[in-house]
Design a protein around this motif. Sequence first.
Motif, short mmCIF file in Angstrom:
data_model
loop_
_atom_site.label_atom_id
_atom_site.label_comp_id
_atom_site.label_asym_id
_atom_site.label_seq_id
_atom_site.Cartn_x
_atom_site.Cartn_y
_atom_site.Cartn_z
N THR A 78 -32.08 40.49 86.27
CA THR A 78 -32.48 41.76 85.68
C THR A 78 -31.27 42.33 84.94
O THR A 78 -30.28 42.72 85.56
CB THR A 78 -32.95 42.76 86.75
OG1 THR A 78 -34.05 42.21 87.47
CG2 THR A 78 -33.38 44.07 86.10
N LEU A 79 -31.34 42.33 83.62
CA LEU A 79 -30.25 42.90 82.84
C LEU A 79 -30.20 44.40 83.07
O LEU A 79 -31.24 45.05 83.13
CB LEU A 79 -30.47 42.62 81.35
CG LEU A 79 -30.77 41.17 80.95
CD1 LEU A 79 -30.82 41.06 79.42
CD2 LEU A 79 -29.76 40.20 81.52
N HIS A 80 -29.00 44.96 83.19
CA HIS A 80 -28.96 46.40 83.43
C HIS A 80 -27.93 47.14 82.61
O HIS A 80 -27.99 48.38 82.52
CB HIS A 80 -28.79 46.72 84.93
CG HIS A 80 -27.42 46.51 85.46
ND1 HIS A 80 -26.49 47.52 85.52
CD2 HIS A 80 -26.82 45.42 85.99
CE1 HIS A 80 -25.38 47.05 86.07
NE2 HIS A 80 -25.55 45.79 86.35
N LYS A 81 -27.00 46.44 81.94
CA LYS A 81 -26.05 47.18 81.09
C LYS A 81 -25.46 46.23 80.05
O LYS A 81 -24.92 45.18 80.39
CB LYS A 81 -24.93 47.79 81.93
CG LYS A 81 -24.02 48.74 81.16
CD LYS A 81 -23.09 49.48 82.09
CE LYS A 81 -22.30 50.54 81.34
NZ LYS A 81 -21.37 49.97 80.36
N ARG A 82 -25.61 46.61 78.77
CA ARG A 82 -25.07 45.80 77.69
C ARG A 82 -23.54 45.94 77.66
O ARG A 82 -23.00 47.05 77.80
CB ARG A 82 -25.65 46.26 76.35
CG ARG A 82 -25.12 45.45 75.16
CD ARG A 82 -25.51 46.10 73.85
NE ARG A 82 -26.91 45.91 73.55
CZ ARG A 82 -27.40 44.80 72.99
NH1 ARG A 82 -26.61 43.78 72.72
NH2 ARG A 82 -28.69 44.72 72.72
N VAL A 205 -31.19 53.67 80.46
CA VAL A 205 -31.34 53.66 81.92
C VAL A 205 -31.11 52.25 82.44
O VAL A 205 -31.70 51.28 81.94
CB VAL A 205 -32.74 54.15 82.32
CG1 VAL A 205 -32.78 54.43 83.82
CG2 VAL A 205 -33.14 55.38 81.53
N GLY A 206 -30.28 52.12 83.47
CA GLY A 206 -29.98 50.81 84.04
C GLY A 206 -30.77 50.54 85.31
O GLY A 206 -31.37 51.45 85.90
N ALA A 207 -30.76 49.28 85.72
CA ALA A 207 -31.48 48.90 86.94
C ALA A 207 -30.86 49.51 88.19
O ALA A 207 -31.47 49.53 89.25
CB ALA A 207 -31.52 47.37 87.07
N GLY A 208 -29.64 50.02 88.06
CA GLY A 208 -29.02 50.69 89.20
C GLY A 208 -29.81 51.88 89.69
O GLY A 208 -29.65 52.30 90.84
N THR A 209 -30.70 52.42 88.84
CA THR A 209 -31.53 53.54 89.26
C THR A 209 -32.47 53.18 90.40
O THR A 209 -32.93 54.04 91.14
CB THR A 209 -32.34 54.08 88.05
OG1 THR A 209 -32.94 55.32 88.40
CG2 THR A 209 -33.43 53.11 87.63
N MET A 223 -22.17 55.35 91.97
CA MET A 223 -23.22 55.21 90.97
C MET A 223 -22.84 54.14 89.94
O MET A 223 -21.66 53.95 89.62
CB MET A 223 -23.43 56.54 90.23
CG MET A 223 -23.99 57.65 91.09
SD MET A 223 -25.76 57.49 91.39
CE MET A 223 -26.44 58.04 89.83
N HIS A 224 -23.85 53.44 89.39
CA HIS A 224 -23.62 52.54 88.28
C HIS A 224 -23.57 53.34 86.98
O HIS A 224 -24.34 54.29 86.79
CB HIS A 224 -24.73 51.48 88.20
CG HIS A 224 -24.57 50.38 89.18
ND1 HIS A 224 -24.92 50.50 90.51
CD2 HIS A 224 -24.07 49.11 89.05
CE1 HIS A 224 -24.66 49.38 91.15
NE2 HIS A 224 -24.14 48.53 90.29
N ASP A 275 -20.04 56.03 78.50
CA ASP A 275 -20.64 55.81 79.82
C ASP A 275 -20.60 57.08 80.66
O ASP A 275 -19.68 57.89 80.56
CB ASP A 275 -19.87 54.71 80.57
CG ASP A 275 -20.17 53.33 80.02
OD1 ASP A 275 -21.09 53.19 79.19
OD2 ASP A 275 -19.48 52.37 80.42
N THR A 276 -21.62 57.22 81.49
CA THR A 276 -21.61 58.28 82.49
C THR A 276 -22.07 57.70 83.83
O THR A 276 -22.99 56.89 83.88
CB THR A 276 -22.51 59.47 82.12
OG1 THR A 276 -22.50 60.42 83.20
CG2 THR A 276 -23.94 59.04 81.84
N ALA A 277 -21.40 58.11 84.88
CA ALA A 277 -21.80 57.72 86.24
C ALA A 277 -21.93 58.97 87.10
O ALA A 277 -21.66 58.95 88.30
CB ALA A 277 -20.77 56.75 86.84
#
Length: 343
Positions: A78-82, A205-209, A223-224, A275-277
């Motif tokens: 699952t891709l989550h961040k380019r 939105v990343g898969a980290g959510t 947080m991612h 980026d924001t975490a």
Amino acid sequence: MRVDAFDFDLPPERIALRPARPRDAARMLVVQGDAMSDAGVRDLPSLLRTGDCLVFNDTRVIPAQLEGRRGDARIGATLHKRIDLRRWQAFVRNAKRLRVGETVDFGAGVEAVAEDRLADGSVILAFSGDEPVELLLERAGTMPLPPYIAGKRPTDADDRSDYQTMFAREDGAVAAPTAALHFTPELLAALEAAGILTETLTLHVGAGTFLPVKADDTDDHVMHAEWGRIDAATAERLNAVRARGGRVIAVGTTSLRLLESAAHDTGEIAPFEGDTAIFITPGYRFKAIDGLMTNFHLPRSTLFMLVSALMGLETMQSAYSHAIDEGYRFYSYGDASLLLPQR
């Protein structure tokens, strides 16, 4: 705070597996200060004031779920961040069978090399060839439905449109900004007629959510990071809304988190790109927003912590108990809530 303070029991039948049709037919729980009332999404124009501004996330969900093979091992990604044009950070299923330097064949002529493994267990995948990665994903990928939906039914053709908002135009998300799934052209027209303004920003939105909070205390959760952008013209217009006495209402926690990341302590929203975490828990002082429209979130999740920070933990526990008792539908394809704190 202890993470178990944000726990609650949710009957499985309250989890929505399909969205309301039409989209704006969903129910909406309105929480204003300590008061609650039952409404519908179509009531939104009458619940806001002339001069208020709704802020939407225009990110577009890409088919970021991939299934492939490395030799005889099945590998899911699952891709989550380019990272750049050809490299993505990914959560990998069966990662123990994939070593750095090995190639995964995802079918349809799509291959990627496991370039590195990061401290959080994710893997950097570098896609082979010269075709844009977006085209590769259209061929080999599927929509990355949240696990609480994907675990109960397979992804199908309807999800290609159902899991995309009407505002989606900037490719890069692996999860939808689901509060905006409720909006239709008809509802936007009614909002405009009521003198309610709209703006857009972008947060991919990343898969980290979807990741559970494994720590016992919120101070120990990391947080991612996700990439977002607010341009200067949008920031200027949003500041003007508040200067005139209007309210900035974030549509979705993604919009809220980016607005708060971009805001100075004075409340002024600045242009932002990067980026924001940001991790918002009770005790946080909100600077940029005056309200939030959002769906109903998972127990012990960072998003339930966020709404508890906005409205108060006891208020949100009461609101969620009411929503469960009254048959509201939860999570990504579920119903909405409009949260308006007293200032």
